[in-house]
Design a protein around this motif. Sequence first.
Motif, PDB file in Angstrom:
ATOM      1  N   LEU A 207      56.047  72.809  74.652  1.00 30.72           N
ATOM      2  CA  LEU A 207      56.649  71.686  73.933  1.00 30.72           C
ATOM      3  C   LEU A 207      57.677  72.172  72.903  1.00 30.72           C
ATOM      4  O   LEU A 207      58.531  71.418  72.456  1.00 30.72           O
ATOM      5  N   GLY A 208      57.604  73.442  72.562  1.00 30.58           N
ATOM      6  CA  GLY A 208      58.567  73.996  71.621  1.00 30.58           C
ATOM      7  C   GLY A 208      59.819  74.531  72.296  1.00 30.58           C
ATOM      8  O   GLY A 208      60.757  74.972  71.637  1.00 30.58           O
ATOM      9  N   GLU A 209      59.842  74.498  73.618  1.00 29.86           N
ATOM     10  CA  GLU A 209      60.983  75.045  74.363  1.00 29.86           C
ATOM     11  C   GLU A 209      62.226  74.148  74.235  1.00 29.86           C
ATOM     12  O   GLU A 209      62.110  72.928  74.058  1.00 29.86           O
ATOM     13  N   GLU A 210      63.363  74.770  74.446  1.00 34.36           N
ATOM     14  CA  GLU A 210      64.643  74.028  74.297  1.00 34.36           C
ATOM     15  C   GLU A 210      64.787  72.927  75.329  1.00 34.36           C
ATOM     16  O   GLU A 210      65.272  71.850  75.032  1.00 34.36           O
ATOM     17  N   TYR A 211      64.366  73.174  76.544  1.00 34.16           N
ATOM     18  CA  TYR A 211      64.595  72.183  77.592  1.00 34.16           C
ATOM     19  C   TYR A 211      63.790  70.910  77.323  1.00 34.16           C
ATOM     20  O   TYR A 211      64.167  69.820  77.740  1.00 34.16           O
ATOM     21  N   VAL A 212      62.685  71.059  76.617  1.00 37.36           N
ATOM     22  CA  VAL A 212      61.880  69.883  76.267  1.00 37.36           C
ATOM     23  C   VAL A 212      62.632  69.073  75.199  1.00 37.36           C
ATOM     24  O   VAL A 212      62.691  67.836  75.260  1.00 37.36           O
ATOM     25  N   ARG A 213      63.230  69.795  74.247  1.00 37.63           N
ATOM     26  CA  ARG A 213      64.028  69.094  73.223  1.00 37.63           C
ATOM     27  C   ARG A 213      65.195  68.383  73.898  1.00 37.63           C
ATOM     28  O   ARG A 213      65.534  67.249  73.566  1.00 37.63           O
ATOM     29  N   THR A 214      65.797  69.065  74.894  1.00 39.10           N
ATOM     30  CA  THR A 214      66.912  68.463  75.628  1.00 39.10           C
ATOM     31  C   THR A 214      66.463  67.200  76.362  1.00 39.10           C
ATOM     32  O   THR A 214      67.145  66.170  76.335  1.00 39.10           O
ATOM     33  N   ALA A 215      65.287  67.283  76.980  1.00 41.94           N
ATOM     34  CA  ALA A 215      64.766  66.123  77.720  1.00 41.94           C
ATOM     35  C   ALA A 215      64.551  64.939  76.783  1.00 41.94           C
ATOM     36  O   ALA A 215      64.886  63.803  77.106  1.00 41.94           O
ATOM     37  N   ARG A 216      64.011  65.212  75.617  1.00 40.48           N
ATOM     38  CA  ARG A 216      63.771  64.128  74.645  1.00 40.48           C
ATOM     39  C   ARG A 216      65.086  63.550  74.161  1.00 40.48           C
ATOM     40  O   ARG A 216      65.251  62.337  74.045  1.00 40.48           O
ATOM     41  N   SER A 217      66.057  64.482  73.925  1.00 42.02           N
ATOM     42  CA  SER A 217      67.334  63.994  73.390  1.00 42.02           C
ATOM     43  C   SER A 217      68.091  63.172  74.439  1.00 42.02           C
ATOM     44  O   SER A 217      68.947  62.367  74.099  1.00 42.02           O
ATOM     45  N   LYS A 218      67.759  63.390  75.722  1.00 43.79           N
ATOM     46  CA  LYS A 218      68.390  62.587  76.773  1.00 43.79           C
ATOM     47  C   LYS A 218      67.767  61.199  76.866  1.00 43.79           C
ATOM     48  O   LYS A 218      68.177  60.381  77.679  1.00 43.79           O
ATOM     49  N   GLY A 219      66.724  60.952  76.073  1.00 46.10           N
ATOM     50  CA  GLY A 219      66.125  59.622  76.010  1.00 46.10           C
ATOM     51  C   GLY A 219      64.954  59.426  76.956  1.00 46.10           C
ATOM     52  O   GLY A 219      64.500  58.298  77.149  1.00 46.10           O
ATOM     53  N   LEU A 220      64.446  60.489  77.554  1.00 48.91           N
ATOM     54  CA  LEU A 220      63.299  60.330  78.466  1.00 48.91           C
ATOM     55  C   LEU A 220      62.052  59.932  77.672  1.00 48.91           C
ATOM     56  O   LEU A 220      61.878  60.362  76.520  1.00 48.91           O
ATOM     57  N   SER A 221      61.178  59.146  78.311  1.00 48.30           N
ATOM     58  CA  SER A 221      59.952  58.711  77.614  1.00 48.30           C
ATOM     59  C   SER A 221      59.058  59.913  77.393  1.00 48.30           C
ATOM     60  O   SER A 221      59.115  60.908  78.143  1.00 48.30           O
ATOM     61  N   GLU A 222      58.187  59.791  76.380  1.00 49.08           N
ATOM     62  CA  GLU A 222      57.292  60.892  76.050  1.00 49.08           C
ATOM     63  C   GLU A 222      56.384  61.219  77.226  1.00 49.08           C
ATOM     64  O   GLU A 222      56.102  62.380  77.499  1.00 49.08           O
ATOM     65  N   ARG A 223      55.952  60.161  77.967  1.00 51.36           N
ATOM     66  CA  ARG A 223      55.065  60.373  79.117  1.00 51.36           C
ATOM     67  C   ARG A 223      55.758  61.240  80.154  1.00 51.36           C
ATOM     68  O   ARG A 223      55.193  62.165  80.710  1.00 51.36           O
ATOM     69  N   VAL A 224      57.031  60.962  80.433  1.00 49.29           N
ATOM     70  CA  VAL A 224      57.788  61.740  81.419  1.00 49.29           C
ATOM     71  C   VAL A 224      57.994  63.161  80.917  1.00 49.29           C
ATOM     72  O   VAL A 224      57.861  64.134  81.678  1.00 49.29           O
ATOM     73  N   VAL A 225      58.309  63.304  79.639  1.00 52.64           N
ATOM     74  CA  VAL A 225      58.521  64.645  79.064  1.00 52.64           C
ATOM     75  C   VAL A 225      57.260  65.493  79.229  1.00 52.64           C
ATOM     76  O   VAL A 225      57.321  66.651  79.668  1.00 52.64           O
ATOM     77  N   ILE A 226      56.095  64.857  78.870  1.00 53.09           N
ATOM     78  CA  ILE A 226      54.836  65.605  78.927  1.00 53.09           C
ATOM     79  C   ILE A 226      54.458  65.918  80.366  1.00 53.09           C
ATOM     80  O   ILE A 226      54.238  67.085  80.747  1.00 53.09           O
ATOM     81  N   TRP A 227      54.342  64.871  81.212  1.00 58.18           N
ATOM     82  CA  TRP A 227      53.715  65.031  82.531  1.00 58.18           C
ATOM     83  C   TRP A 227      54.654  65.641  83.561  1.00 58.18           C
ATOM     84  O   TRP A 227      54.222  66.385  84.446  1.00 58.18           O
ATOM     85  N   ARG A 228      55.948  65.344  83.435  1.00 57.21           N
ATOM     86  CA  ARG A 228      56.838  65.825  84.489  1.00 57.21           C
ATOM     87  C   ARG A 228      57.520  67.139  84.120  1.00 57.21           C
ATOM     88  O   ARG A 228      57.816  67.958  84.967  1.00 57.21           O
ATOM     89  N   HIS A 229      57.751  67.361  82.856  1.00 54.97           N
ATOM     90  CA  HIS A 229      58.496  68.561  82.458  1.00 54.97           C
ATOM     91  C   HIS A 229      57.610  69.622  81.814  1.00 54.97           C
ATOM     92  O   HIS A 229      57.568  70.755  82.271  1.00 54.97           O
ATOM     93  N   ALA A 230      56.910  69.215  80.780  1.00 59.57           N
ATOM     94  CA  ALA A 230      56.148  70.224  80.031  1.00 59.57           C
ATOM     95  C   ALA A 230      54.935  70.735  80.795  1.00 59.57           C
ATOM     96  O   ALA A 230      54.718  71.955  80.893  1.00 59.57           O
ATOM     97  N   LEU A 231      54.161  69.801  81.346  1.00 60.54           N
ATOM     98  CA  LEU A 231      52.886  70.192  81.949  1.00 60.54           C
ATOM     99  C   LEU A 231      53.073  71.119  83.146  1.00 60.54           C
ATOM    100  O   LEU A 231      52.311  72.067  83.353  1.00 60.54           O
ATOM    101  N   ARG A 232      54.121  70.846  83.918  1.00 59.88           N
ATOM    102  CA  ARG A 232      54.347  71.664  85.117  1.00 59.88           C
ATOM    103  C   ARG A 232      54.485  73.136  84.752  1.00 59.88           C
ATOM    104  O   ARG A 232      53.983  74.022  85.452  1.00 59.88           O
ATOM    105  N   ASN A 233      55.203  73.414  83.675  1.00 58.67           N
ATOM    106  CA  ASN A 233      55.350  74.810  83.256  1.00 58.67           C
ATOM    107  C   ASN A 233      54.089  75.341  82.583  1.00 58.67           C
ATOM    108  O   ASN A 233      53.824  76.541  82.617  1.00 58.67           O
TER     109      ASN A 233
END
Lengths: 314, 505
Positions: A207-233
């Motif tokens: 969650l501290g990674e840059e790509y997660v910050r980028t995903a949030r700044s692109k307006g993605l919902s927190e659920r998508v950020v967590i389950w689709r981006h962060a959790l996979r890694n």
Amino acid sequence: MRRGLVRLAISLPPTLLGVLTIVFLITRLIPGDPARVILGELATPEALREMRHLLGLDQPVYIQYLKFLGDLLQGDLGTSLRTQASVLDEILRVFPYTLELSVAALIVSAILGVPIGIFSAIRRNTAGDFLSMAIALLGVSAPVFWVGILLILVFSLGLGWFPVIGAGSHDDLGKLLHHLALPAIALGTLNTGLMARLTRSTMLDVLGEEYVRTARSKGLSERVVIWRHALRNALIPIITLMGLNLGRLMGGAIVTETVFARAGLGRLLVDSIFARDYPQVQAVVAFFAVVFILVNSLVDLSYTYIDPRIETDA
Amino acid sequence: MKARMIRLILVAGLIVFGMPLAAGGASSVIKIGMISDIKSFDPAHLGDPNAELVGHSIYNYLVRFGPGSTEIEPDLATRWETSSDGKVITFHLRKGVNFHKGFGEFTAEDAKFSIERHLDPNVKSRFLGVVKEVEKVEAVGSHTLRIHFKAPNPSFLTNFLAFGSGWMLSKKAVEKFGSKYDFNPVGTGPFIYESYQRGTKVVVTKNQDYYKGPPKLSRVEFIPIPESAVSYAAVQSGDVDLIYTRSKTIYGRAKKNTDLKVMTAPALTVRQLYLNTNRGPMKDVRVRRAIAHAIDRKQLLVHVLGNTGIVGDSILNPNHFGYTNDIKQYPFDPARAKKLLSEAGFPNGFEMTFVYPLIPPDFELAPAIAGFLGKVGIKVKLEGVERVAFHTRVGQGGYDMLIIGLTRPPDPDNYLTVAFYSPNRPPGQNHSYYGNADKLIERARVELDRARRKEIYINIQKMAAEDMPTIPIYYPYSIAVMRKNVKGHVVGIFNFWDIYPMSLD
């Protein structure tokens, strides 16, 4: 992946031989006489001598070991001193019970542990985080037999929702699952705690990674950020833990199988140790070793599926 | 996706929670908890009380103990005669009794085979030591059996034939199954062996053709439950209908549970301390008497053993033929103990090694006994040994005292020979190295007159009470805990209780 399979094929035989040699020596070092176990406490010294001779136990240990290796090379793990049945047949008869219990415990721990870990990571340094980690600590600390007996007291005796003992029948899926529920929860408790803590830790890293910050700044919902981006890694170390723990859960099933009076490899091993049934003990331990190595190797190989950039190097 | 998850969870929940627990089938099916799994159903390899429990329902005997009694009554032998010299017993066998699974009628050939096979070295019978007194077994016609002994053997009926060792087998079945007979038993009993899943259960079903009439139960399942707390939970929940136990905790709780009933019977066990009369201070009878006075057996029974038996007052169990407690007793008297130790030259006590098996109740008894001895100056080094390794450890010597519970048949010959006869000193089971009663034991073994025999056993007890090679601690109960709807359970004095007359309400 091919390199991984080759490495597995090369490493398995010497590892197995090492495990079997250690078990062979340990079983012969512990006190207790298989001949007396078979013939009873009132056996005469002559009868005991004869039985030891029949079992080959009057030979020097190195002769017994060489015979054991010779039989092994012919694929013969031996027969049980207690039942005269093939030790492999005994293992294969009960292995499904241990496998289903271990897999069920793994599933339970994943279903409970991963969400607890995610929740804890998201709610870092809040009351929710502390409570989650307290639950995880309890899971890690509580002995399996204590959890098992507690579950029996509450859910079997108290509420009458589950049976106390037994494994059900493979002909009746409903009954099987009904008998599996409490043992799976008991056995999965430690793993639940470990999964929760590891998930929290890896999620915080990710969650501290840059790509997660980028995903949030692109307006993605927190659920998508967590389950689709962060959790996979974050999954890689979690899968590693699950894989490693499948073998450990199978070994840990000893206590659960005893508490819930379930058939399984753990109970077979304990009964064989108490009976000084050397061939059976050796065979069960060898079986555990093979399963452990295979599972760990499968875990390694699965990385390339989750992240094709990862190669399993020699 | 969310809806699919919810549906999946609901279905899983329905499967887990919604499927009805399968009842035991019809109400004439009973489930009995066993402490451990079965080692073998072959009488020659009989190694555990659970196998006796199950085998008792599958097999018959030539003669058997009456319900709750040590008296012999007919079973597959309708009557028998002993020759005047006591060396020949002739049995007249019951006609028209059939083995299960079509193995034909029970005849004298089967009875002959059942006894003689214990003598076959290839069979490796555990009872060779008992049956080697048999010189010859004759089948006279189809239903008369004659056993010839090398010497008069008045205890053979009670010590061999009426026990699991005496189960009557089908010769055809044993020959058919060979080495697999251990788990393919064929008998003539009220129940027929159906299946055995190791670690899961043994199933027996009703024998419609049983010679006494079919049992009321249609099916019995024997389920191994190694953990005693769980076995109690199982009988509380109804997962099993009956368990046997010696646990004081279960006994205490079950007595207060209104859903259960508890039945007790004196077992044939004597749990006693064996004092090594061959070693150190234990060679002196005053030391042994001092130890007896130093231990408060009543307190042990109440506080350590939970009243699961009665205080020991003789080397024989009250159910042994010839038992008496009209012998010298050793009440709790620490002052007397110290005086005796002083007279023996140990005014400040001494050190000793006490070896005990790590099984209940010994792992609680041993420290408690050590505590009593400490109060009179005897410093005890406790050495707990795993059960399987116990006899190996004891065989190595180097102990002053042991505790062992010994269960032997009601005729005392076998028990006294095993525990007090000098040829059975270690590596045998005469752990106290006693030998003063040898001649009396030998005389009693061949004495045909019952009254004279009893007198000899009384004299042996008096002698042992003077010499104190052992200190009897208690005689444990055999305890059955069952659901209230279990009927007809007959109290038995051994580890196995009769299932034939049982039924479920």
